[in-house]
Design a protein around this motif. Structure first.
Motif, PDB file in Angstrom:
ATOM      1  N   LEU A   1      39.085  70.887 -17.856  1.00 49.56           N
ATOM      2  CA  LEU A   1      39.772  69.782 -17.196  1.00 49.56           C
ATOM      3  C   LEU A   1      40.001  68.612 -18.148  1.00 49.56           C
ATOM      4  N   SER A   2      39.063  68.368 -19.066  1.00 51.72           N
ATOM      5  CA  SER A   2      39.235  67.251 -20.006  1.00 51.72           C
ATOM      6  C   SER A   2      40.380  67.491 -20.980  1.00 51.72           C
ATOM      7  N   SER A   3      40.766  68.751 -21.174  1.00 54.12           N
ATOM      8  CA  SER A   3      41.878  69.042 -22.075  1.00 54.12           C
ATOM      9  C   SER A   3      43.200  68.519 -21.532  1.00 54.12           C
ATOM     10  N   TYR A   4      43.241  68.187 -20.234  1.00 54.28           N
ATOM     11  CA  TYR A   4      44.452  67.634 -19.628  1.00 54.28           C
ATOM     12  C   TYR A   4      44.464  66.103 -19.669  1.00 54.28           C
ATOM     13  N   SER A   5      43.404  65.498 -20.164  1.00 53.19           N
ATOM     14  CA  SER A   5      43.342  64.041 -20.234  1.00 53.19           C
ATOM     15  C   SER A   5      44.143  63.522 -21.419  1.00 53.19           C
ATOM     16  N   LYS A   6      44.532  62.262 -21.335  1.00 54.92           N
ATOM     17  CA  LYS A   6      45.217  61.628 -22.449  1.00 54.92           C
ATOM     18  C   LYS A   6      44.237  61.384 -23.593  1.00 54.92           C
TER      19      LYS A   6
ATOM     20  N   THR B   1      43.773  58.781 -25.246  1.00 63.26           N
ATOM     21  CA  THR B   1      43.152  57.459 -25.128  1.00 63.26           C
ATOM     22  C   THR B   1      42.365  57.288 -23.833  1.00 63.26           C
ATOM     23  N   ASN B   2      42.094  58.392 -23.138  1.00 64.39           N
ATOM     24  CA  ASN B   2      41.368  58.305 -21.862  1.00 64.39           C
ATOM     25  C   ASN B   2      39.940  57.800 -22.081  1.00 64.39           C
ATOM     26  N   ASN B   3      39.472  56.980 -21.147  1.00 66.07           N
ATOM     27  CA  ASN B   3      38.119  56.426 -21.230  1.00 66.07           C
ATOM     28  C   ASN B   3      37.123  57.472 -20.715  1.00 66.07           C
ATOM     29  N   CYS B   4      36.654  58.327 -21.611  1.00 64.30           N
ATOM     30  CA  CYS B   4      35.760  59.411 -21.217  1.00 64.30           C
ATOM     31  C   CYS B   4      34.383  58.894 -20.811  1.00 64.30           C
TER      32      CYS B   4
ATOM     33  N   ARG C   1      33.799  56.146 -19.084  1.00 67.16           N
ATOM     34  CA  ARG C   1      33.926  55.757 -17.681  1.00 67.16           C
ATOM     35  C   ARG C   1      33.910  56.985 -16.777  1.00 67.16           C
ATOM     36  N   ASP C   2      34.635  58.032 -17.179  1.00 63.91           N
ATOM     37  CA  ASP C   2      34.676  59.253 -16.381  1.00 63.91           C
ATOM     38  C   ASP C   2      33.294  59.884 -16.249  1.00 63.91           C
TER      39      ASP C   2
END
Length: 222
Positions: free
Chosen positions: A52-57, A59-62, A64-65
């Motif tokens: 699922l993380s492979s679909y993140s941008k 610059t995504n705030n990992c 926070r996630d």
């Protein structure tokens, strides 16, 4: 939240929240079971988080996630504890025994104790269907995004494979096969996989850092 309105539900909630057996915290088995449970509930080392993380941008705030997923998971676990122990208190009240005598763990809780308690509730057919639908939803996850276009074939193949593997659990020694599967599948194996993944990630970062340091040292000499 129908469970907390049942007669005897307070006994289960008291056993769960107000009078926990803190002496169990000194047992290694308790911490092992807790680690396995948190790995299972958060999806650590199962591949789902990486998929699922492979679909993140980029610059995504990992960070926070990670906090959101962890807090949500722990809150949900506490909520389900209230649901389960309220029903166990009801069952203990019906049987005239203490809660700890019916608060089994593992497959005994999921497939024996809890269904038995549901059968004693009003409209047991409804709650039985909802309970096993909940188990199905917990078991299935979005780990095959690339195969979504072939969903019917994937679902059919998965169901047939699991059906054939599950036939051994329908024989006379089926409960033994189930316990063996439960112990070795999400238990020790997932801890070993987690340790190996951690070593692999550390090795990749360490190798990258050493290469960068070597390049900087070579550049400095020039």
């Amino acid at each position: 939240m129908v469970g907390i309105t049942l007669e005897g539900a307070y006994k289960g909630l008291e056993f769960y929240i107000l009078k926990p057996n803190v002496t169990r915290l000194t047992e290694v088995e308790v911490w092992c079971e807790a680690a396995v449970q948190i790995f299972f509930s958060t999806g650590i080392c199962y591949g789902s988080l990486i998929t699922l993380s492979s679909y993140s941008k980029f610059t995504n705030n990992c960070m926070r996630d990670a906090f959101v997923v962890t807090i949500t998971n722990c809150s949900t676990s506490v909520f389900f504890g209230v649901v389960i122990f309220s029903v166990l208190g009801f069952l203990a009240n019906e049987m005239g025994v203490n809660v700890n005598e019916v608060a089994a763990s593992g497959s005994g809780l999921a497939f024996v104790v809890y269904p038995a308690a549901i059968s004693l509730m009003p409209i047991p057919q409804l709650w039985s269907v909802l309970f096993f639908l909940m188990l199905i939803n917990v078991g299935f996850g979005t780990q095959f995004e690339s195969l979504r276009k072939r969903k019917p074939l994937v679902v059919m193949g998965t169901c047939i494979s699991l059906f054939l593997m599950g036939l051994s659990m329908c024989l006379q020694g089926g409960i033994y096969m189930l316990e063996v599967f439960v112990f070795y599948s999400p238990g020790v194996s997932i801890l070993i996989i987690c340790i190996l993944q951690l070593i692999a990630v550390i090795g990749i970062f360490a190798n990258t850092f050493l290469r960068m340091a070597s390049c900087l040292a070579s550049a400095a000499r020039v």
